[in-house]
Design a protein around this motif. Structure first.
Motif, PDB file in Angstrom:
ATOM      1  N   ASP A 141      18.325  25.793  10.278  1.00  0.00           N
ATOM      2  CA  ASP A 141      17.466  25.138   9.202  1.00  0.00           C
ATOM      3  C   ASP A 141      16.190  25.119   9.415  1.00  0.00           C
ATOM      4  O   ASP A 141      15.221  25.070   8.555  1.00  0.00           O
ATOM      5  CB  ASP A 141      18.243  23.841   8.738  1.00  0.00           C
ATOM      6  CG  ASP A 141      19.652  23.967   8.211  1.00  0.00           C
ATOM      7  OD1 ASP A 141      20.021  25.119   7.850  1.00  0.00           O
ATOM      8  OD2 ASP A 141      20.135  22.717   8.201  1.00  0.00           O
ATOM      9  N   LYS A 142      15.824  24.864  10.693  1.00  0.00           N
ATOM     10  CA  LYS A 142      14.502  24.686  10.955  1.00  0.00           C
ATOM     11  C   LYS A 142      13.756  26.100  11.142  1.00  0.00           C
ATOM     12  O   LYS A 142      12.665  26.281  10.786  1.00  0.00           O
ATOM     13  CB  LYS A 142      14.089  23.910  12.486  1.00  0.00           C
ATOM     14  CG  LYS A 142      14.649  22.442  12.443  1.00  0.00           C
ATOM     15  CD  LYS A 142      14.462  21.809  13.940  1.00  0.00           C
ATOM     16  CE  LYS A 142      14.795  20.375  13.654  1.00  0.00           C
ATOM     17  NZ  LYS A 142      14.795  19.782  14.916  1.00  0.00           N
ATOM     18  N   MET A 143      14.482  27.206  11.587  1.00  0.00           N
ATOM     19  CA  MET A 143      14.120  28.397  11.641  1.00  0.00           C
ATOM     20  C   MET A 143      13.743  28.919  10.183  1.00  0.00           C
ATOM     21  O   MET A 143      12.732  29.766  10.269  1.00  0.00           O
ATOM     22  CB  MET A 143      15.056  29.352  12.378  1.00  0.00           C
ATOM     23  CG  MET A 143      15.218  29.116  13.961  1.00  0.00           C
ATOM     24  SD  MET A 143      16.790  29.884  14.547  1.00  0.00           S
ATOM     25  CE  MET A 143      15.690  31.855  14.544  1.00  0.00           C
ATOM     26  N   ILE A 144      14.708  28.619   9.274  1.00  0.00           N
ATOM     27  CA  ILE A 144      14.189  29.288   8.008  1.00  0.00           C
ATOM     28  C   ILE A 144      13.484  28.115   6.932  1.00  0.00           C
ATOM     29  O   ILE A 144      13.147  28.570   5.958  1.00  0.00           O
ATOM     30  CB  ILE A 144      15.547  29.495   7.300  1.00  0.00           C
ATOM     31  CG1 ILE A 144      16.474  28.194   6.978  1.00  0.00           C
ATOM     32  CG2 ILE A 144      16.762  30.434   7.989  1.00  0.00           C
ATOM     33  CD1 ILE A 144      17.587  28.307   6.306  1.00  0.00           C
ATOM     34  N   ASP A 145      12.999  27.157   7.646  1.00  0.00           N
ATOM     35  CA  ASP A 145      12.003  26.452   7.038  1.00  0.00           C
ATOM     36  C   ASP A 145      10.653  27.268   6.849  1.00  0.00           C
ATOM     37  O   ASP A 145       9.886  27.089   7.662  1.00  0.00           O
ATOM     38  CB  ASP A 145      11.916  25.117   7.671  1.00  0.00           C
ATOM     39  CG  ASP A 145      10.993  24.122   6.759  1.00  0.00           C
ATOM     40  OD1 ASP A 145      10.319  24.554   5.936  1.00  0.00           O
ATOM     41  OD2 ASP A 145      10.503  22.937   7.518  1.00  0.00           O
ATOM     42  N   ILE A 146      10.381  27.562   5.490  1.00  0.00           N
ATOM     43  CA  ILE A 146       9.084  28.212   5.511  1.00  0.00           C
ATOM     44  C   ILE A 146       8.022  27.498   4.749  1.00  0.00           C
ATOM     45  O   ILE A 146       7.185  28.164   4.356  1.00  0.00           O
ATOM     46  CB  ILE A 146       9.468  29.608   4.930  1.00  0.00           C
ATOM     47  CG1 ILE A 146      10.087  29.544   3.370  1.00  0.00           C
ATOM     48  CG2 ILE A 146      10.235  30.553   5.533  1.00  0.00           C
ATOM     49  CD1 ILE A 146      10.167  30.793   2.653  1.00  0.00           C
ATOM     50  N   ARG A 201       5.983  28.664  15.043  1.00  0.00           N
ATOM     51  CA  ARG A 201       5.588  29.107  13.728  1.00  0.00           C
ATOM     52  C   ARG A 201       4.196  29.566  13.439  1.00  0.00           C
ATOM     53  O   ARG A 201       3.547  29.407  12.173  1.00  0.00           O
ATOM     54  CB  ARG A 201       5.599  27.575  12.813  1.00  0.00           C
ATOM     55  CG  ARG A 201       7.142  26.922  12.776  1.00  0.00           C
ATOM     56  CD  ARG A 201       6.775  25.587  11.944  1.00  0.00           C
ATOM     57  NE  ARG A 201       8.266  25.059  11.704  1.00  0.00           N
ATOM     58  CZ  ARG A 201       9.301  25.374  11.269  1.00  0.00           C
ATOM     59  NH1 ARG A 201       9.000  26.388  10.272  1.00  0.00           N
ATOM     60  NH2 ARG A 201      10.267  24.712  11.041  1.00  0.00           N
ATOM     61  N   TYR A 225      15.571  36.085   4.002  1.00  0.00           N
ATOM     62  CA  TYR A 225      14.886  35.939   5.297  1.00  0.00           C
ATOM     63  C   TYR A 225      14.944  37.050   6.307  1.00  0.00           C
ATOM     64  O   TYR A 225      15.836  37.961   5.969  1.00  0.00           O
ATOM     65  CB  TYR A 225      15.555  34.870   6.010  1.00  0.00           C
ATOM     66  CG  TYR A 225      15.469  33.569   5.361  1.00  0.00           C
ATOM     67  CD1 TYR A 225      14.459  32.803   5.185  1.00  0.00           C
ATOM     68  CD2 TYR A 225      16.683  33.179   4.738  1.00  0.00           C
ATOM     69  CE1 TYR A 225      14.584  31.355   4.623  1.00  0.00           C
ATOM     70  CE2 TYR A 225      16.796  31.824   3.992  1.00  0.00           C
ATOM     71  CZ  TYR A 225      15.559  31.115   3.884  1.00  0.00           C
ATOM     72  OH  TYR A 225      15.608  29.892   3.313  1.00  0.00           O
ATOM     73  N   GLY A 240       8.534  30.627   8.940  1.00  0.00           N
ATOM     74  CA  GLY A 240       9.692  30.063   9.744  1.00  0.00           C
ATOM     75  C   GLY A 240       9.417  30.212  11.029  1.00  0.00           C
ATOM     76  O   GLY A 240       8.532  30.404  11.541  1.00  0.00           O
ATOM     77  N   SER A 269      10.571  35.306   8.220  1.00  0.00           N
ATOM     78  CA  SER A 269       9.593  35.078   7.169  1.00  0.00           C
ATOM     79  C   SER A 269      10.527  34.828   5.819  1.00  0.00           C
ATOM     80  O   SER A 269      11.778  35.391   6.095  1.00  0.00           O
ATOM     81  CB  SER A 269       8.804  36.496   6.731  1.00  0.00           C
ATOM     82  OG  SER A 269       7.752  36.249   8.047  1.00  0.00           O
TER      83      SER A 269
END
Length: 441
Positions: free
Chosen positions: A274-279, A124, A298, A284, A288
């Motif tokens: 879901d963790k990867m796209i959590d911005i 991150r 994204y 993320g 981004s």
């Protein structure tokens, strides 16, 4: 001039309209205009519902040898590589070979603050580690083969910028270290891991760890425009320098295939995606995010040598768009905005490229100052460098402006237009089809 591998967060504003019937002719006309006005060389691909609905190329992969670019031309993609690296790391997490809570000291205890920096901090950009592409001698050693020991040796001499988790700040060092960690776990090179885990399973034939460019193999050289002539970038970044931060070559089509499979759940679990796209903390993991058409998009952009690139994916619409330029005047962001405006808007007008005006340094004084808006997330400071006006968006990009009639200034790089009203201390920013009013402090 060699460009460092950087990221500029992309901004996409919704047009509030629905998709119309696809019109290939309009998009062809757009790229004809860009080509004829010398505003770019590169390739574009659009996917919808998993299928390619548009592909085009303009310009040359190799001007000297008169080799035109085509849909199979391979380009250096720069920091879009980070999406691949984040995917590889999350695969290792899914397989319980690694944890997001694992400390960097498990692998590289010599790195400053290694006992406090987790894998998630690296993913991150919250590690606080010095960005090695900002080293004062970067342009000297970036073109040479570099060992892991050499790269780590430069890092251990540097102080940290902040404590892990305190803030988010982009640093290529994070993904360099993630590359090394993947190599340690798998006991393979990054190139071998990429092939085994992504390119082979997805059947990608033109996506790989980059080598020295060979245009005879349909690999694009990169160029910069100087006095209306494209001049080749002679100093290539050696791929041992960026590795998982920016060493991959690909095509727009294959980038879209990769993103389609990433978001369809073929490469990582839903929990990991879901963790990867959590911005929520600014960025993320390898991605981004911004809103587009009032829906979430994204993606990632990249810049290495003279190459610039951008890939975005709209999950709800199942649309993927990728543009890679090996000669850039009009930014990938601006090109993709025009592509999607054309794709969705029957009233779309082709861009008109006017001739920029020349100013004295005194002419620019009337525009200088700090501009703020109630509806825009950051203030914009307008300064000058000799006879060039500069826009500096706080916590965002800095870009030069070209001036035109009626106090109008444009940034090809940012895809933005600024309209000044000096006597009223006002400015209007037009970005991605949206107009925002600013007042000068």
């Amino acid at each position: 001039m060699i460009k460092k591998i950087i990221i500029i967060p992309f901004l996409f504003i919704g047009f509030g309209i629905t998709a119309q019937n696809f019109n290939k002719t309009k998009l062809d006309s757009l790229f004809t205009v860009i080509d004829q006005n010398n505003k770019g060389m590169g390739s574009i691909s659009i996917f919808q519902n998993g299928k390619e609905v548009y592909v085009n190329s303009i310009g040359y992969a190799d001007i000297e040898n008169e080799i035109k670019s085509n849909k199979n031309t391979k380009y250096r993609i720069g920091s879009i590589t980070k999406t691949f690296t984040a995917t590889l790391i999350m695969q290792l997490v899914d397989e319980k070979k690694l944890s997001l809570d694992t400390y960097l000291s498990t692998y590289f205890p010599e790195v400053p603050n290694a006992s406090k920096i987790t894998i998630e901090h690296l993913l991150r950009h919250r590690s606080g580690l010095f960005n090695l592409t900002e080293d004062e001698d970067f342009l000297t050693w970036m073109i040479l083969p570099n060992t892991r020991e050499q790269m780590l040796g430069r890092l251990v001499k540097r102080k940290v910028n902040f404590e892990p988790g305190a803030k988010t700040r982009y640093s290529n060092t994070n993904y360099l270290l993630l590359s090394y960690i993947a190599e340690e776990i798998e006991d393979k090179t990054y190139a071998e891991i990429l092939y085994a885990r992504i390119t082979k399973p997805l059947g990608l034939k033109r996506t790989a760890y980059g080598k020295k460019i060979n245009s005879k193999n349909n690999e694009a050289l990169s160029y910069v425009l100087q006095e209306d002539n494209w001049n080749v970038v002679k100093n290539e970044t050696h791929m041992s320098v960026p590795i998982g931060a920016g060493a991959i070559v690909s095509t727009p089509t294959e980038l879209n295939v990769f993103y389609k499979n990433l978001f369809s759940g073929r490469l990582v679990t839903k929990i990991s995606l879901d963790k990867m796209i959590d911005i929520s903390k600014g960025m993320g993991m390898g991605l981004s995010g911004e809103t587009f058409f009032n829906k979430q998009a994204y993606g990632h952009n990249g810049g290495i040598d003279g190459f610039q690139s951008l890939t975005l994916y709209l999950p709800e619409e199942k649309i993927a768009v990728s543009y890679i330029g090996n000669g850039v005047v009009m930014s990938p962001n601006s090109i993709i905005i025009n592509v999607l405006d054309s794709y969705y808007n029957n009233n779309y007008q082709l861009p008109k490229f006017e001739k920029a005006l020349k100013f004295t340094t005194e002419d620019l004084d009337q525009y200088l100052g700090v501009y703020v808006s109630e509806s825009f997330p950051f203030q914009i400071t307008i300064t000058k460098e000799n006879t060039v006006l500069i826009a500096d968006a706080k916590d965002g990009p800095t870009f030069p402006l070209k001036g035109y009639s009626n106090h109008k200034f444009i940034s090809d790089r940012a895809g933005a237009a600024l309209f000044f009203h000096p006597t009223k201390n006002e400015m209007v920013l037009e970005l991605n089809g949206n107009k925002v009013n600013f007042k000068r402090k």
